[in-house]
Design an enzyme around this catalytic site. Structure first.
Site, PDB file in Angstrom:
ATOM      1  N   ASP A   1       0.841  -1.195   0.000  1.00 38.09           N
ATOM      2  CA  ASP A   1       0.000   0.000   0.000  1.00 38.09           C
ATOM      3  C   ASP A   1       0.878   1.249   0.000  1.00 38.09           C
ATOM      4  OD1 ASP A   1      -2.239  -1.584   0.039  1.00 38.09           O
ATOM      5  OD2 ASP A   1      -2.550  -1.420   2.203  1.00 38.09           O
TER       6      ASP A   1
ATOM      7  N   TYR B   1      -8.133   3.219  -3.205  1.00 43.85           N
ATOM      8  CA  TYR B   1      -7.648   2.915  -1.860  1.00 43.85           C
ATOM      9  C   TYR B   1      -8.328   3.828  -0.842  1.00 43.85           C
ATOM     10  CZ  TYR B   1      -4.229   1.695   1.758  1.00 43.85           C
ATOM     11  OH  TYR B   1      -3.624   1.231   2.896  1.00 43.85           O
TER      12      TYR B   1
END
Length: 470
Positions: free
Chosen positions: A166, A395
């Site tokens: 991420d 995200y």
């Protein structure tokens, strides 16, 4: 506070430390050159092999699916973590553009690879005073030795490492945990390490990230190391101190360890303070006036300019006056009593301009879900993460409320053009032109939370409600 420090706590005071001086500080981490790239000629004319490591197995599966679209030898193996292997020839790897073909190995970790803890010499509550922990050294311990061995086995024979964590500080820290597991520290090995920056797991986003790889950010990773060390030292030192302090003073204290969290404990302080305010609150009756005005068959409500009054007599007097009948002249000239009439004395007009909604960052998203959908923060974020992993949303952990200039708004509008709910409106925007908002803040981590692809009715329940809100 690491769980290995939660050992049985003796109620006796710790013995004086036998250490005459604080241990020397740990050596500073070697800073790797963020501009060190392998030469484009590397691997020219021969096959190359790449290990891709994602943060979660589901992300690894999406990466493998996107990159292996034209591959005929795709296979998946069940190892410590699911591992996908395949070969591509037409999909070029830009750091080695002249390789004859590219062999891919795609696997994942499951979050952090290592925990931060104290060495065994500082684990004893009896020989280590709490204040000593602030200057104590720390070590990183693998959460699962099998995962480290899996990464090392998967990396054998690979020329390049591509990290797909991420795009936040925690993800950057996990990148460097993988480097630690693979013992990558030399300039030669580091020059062939890359990271992909992506905000959605749609195939187009993965391919775009694959074509624009960058170097991992070591400074962000080190900032997480610092925070982890502070959390460990503050948490353990205060846990040991307050456990010994409170034990024996309260008969109903049934916990062997009274844990202290650097974030949780101050938050509990706010909760306790609010609880005391509620307990000490003394309710006091008040009165408010709610008046209905009937005109032409339409009912309007009038608000009392004082809002509420603690003077019951004053409120009742105004209510009686408003209900009192007043004399009036009938059509035949006779005097009659009629209901009181409200008279408009001032008319004020103003124009209000409603701006477009600001794109959602994580905090704005959680507030909107709580206020608009009645979904709490934990459930809202879990739902958003499921939508992200399914390719519907970008995200969900982002600080940005403005899109970067490079964000292709038209492309993502086109994904919504066939929606049965708002497709007609989107097609109108695409036909007449659109102007992205200029406000907000671009934090540079991820774009605001955005729909990545349309839904044809397959979403339901909270998944659909959250998607529709975004």
């Amino acid at each position: 506070m690491h769980e290995s420090d939660l050992r049985s706590a003796s109620r006796s005071a710790p013995r004086p430390s036998s250490r005459s001086a604080a241990p020397p500080p740990a050596p500073a981490a070697k800073l790797l050159d963020p501009n060190l790239f392998s030469p484009p000629s590397f691997g020219a004319g021969r096959p190359i092999r790449i290990l891709h490591v994602a943060e979660k197995p589901s992300i690894a599966s999406s990466i493998a699916s996107a990159l292996s679209e034209s591959s005929s030898d795709y296979r998946q193996e069940k190892m410590c973590m699911p591992t996908h292997t395949f070969t591509t020839t037409s999909l070029k790897f830009h750091p080695s553009p002249n390789a004859s073909k590219t062999e891919h190995v795609v696997t994942s970790v499951a979050g952090h690879v290592y925990n931060v803890d104290f060495p065994s010499s500082f684990q004893s509550w009896d020989t280590t005073a709490p204040e000593e922990l602030f200057s104590a050294p720390t070590v990183k311990k693998a959460q699962k030795g099998s995962l480290v061995r899996h990464l090392q086995t998967s990396f054998k024979g690979c020329d390049f490492l591509v990290l797909w964590m991420d795009c936040d500080r925690e993800g950057e820290n996990i990148n460097f945990e993988v480097l630690t597991a693979l013992s990558i520290s030399s300039d030669d090995a580091w020059s062939r390490v890359y990271r992909a920056r992506f905000s959605a797991v749609a195939a187009s986003d993965i391919l775009k990230a694959y074509g624009s790889l960058v170097k991992p950010d070591q400074l962000q990773a080190l900032s997480v190391d610092a925070r982890q060390e502070l959390d460990l030292k503050v948490g353990c030192a205060f846990s040991r101190f307050q456990t010994r302090y409170f034990q024996g003073r309260y008969a109903d204290l049934d916990s062997s360890v009274i844990s202290y969290g650097p974030c949780q404990t101050p938050t509990l302080g706010f909760v306790a303070q609010r609880h005391l305010e509620i307990e000490m609150f003394k309710p006091e009756p008040y009165w408010a006036l709610d008046m209905g005005l009937l005109k032409g068959g339409r009912m309007s409500r009038a608000l009392w300019k004082y809002g509420r009054s603690f003077n019951k007599g004053k409120a009742e007097e105004i209510a009686r006056d408003s209900r009192r009948q007043v004399p009036s002249v009938a059509a035949d000239g006779s005097e009659v009593m009629v209901d009181n009439v409200a008279v408009v004395t001032v008319v004020a007009k103003r124009q209000v301009k409603q701006g477009r909604p600001v794109p959602l960052n994580t905090v704005g998203f959680l507030k909107a879900c709580s206020k608009g959908l009645g979904i709490g923060p934990h459930s809202a974020l879990q739902t958003a993460e499921r939508l992200y992993l399914s390719g519907y949303l970008s995200y969900p952990r982002t600080e940005s409320t403005a899109y970067p200039k490079s964000f292709d708004v038209r492309y993502y509008l086109e994904q919504q053009a066939s929606s049965p709910h708002w497709g007609a409106y989107v097609r109108g925007l695409l036909a007449s032109g659109f102007q992205p908002g200029r406000g907000g803040y671009d934090a540079g981590d991820h774009p605001p939370i955005t729909p990545m692809r349309g839904s044809g009715g397959e979403l339901s329940g909270d998944m659909w409600r959250v998607y529709e809100l975004v």
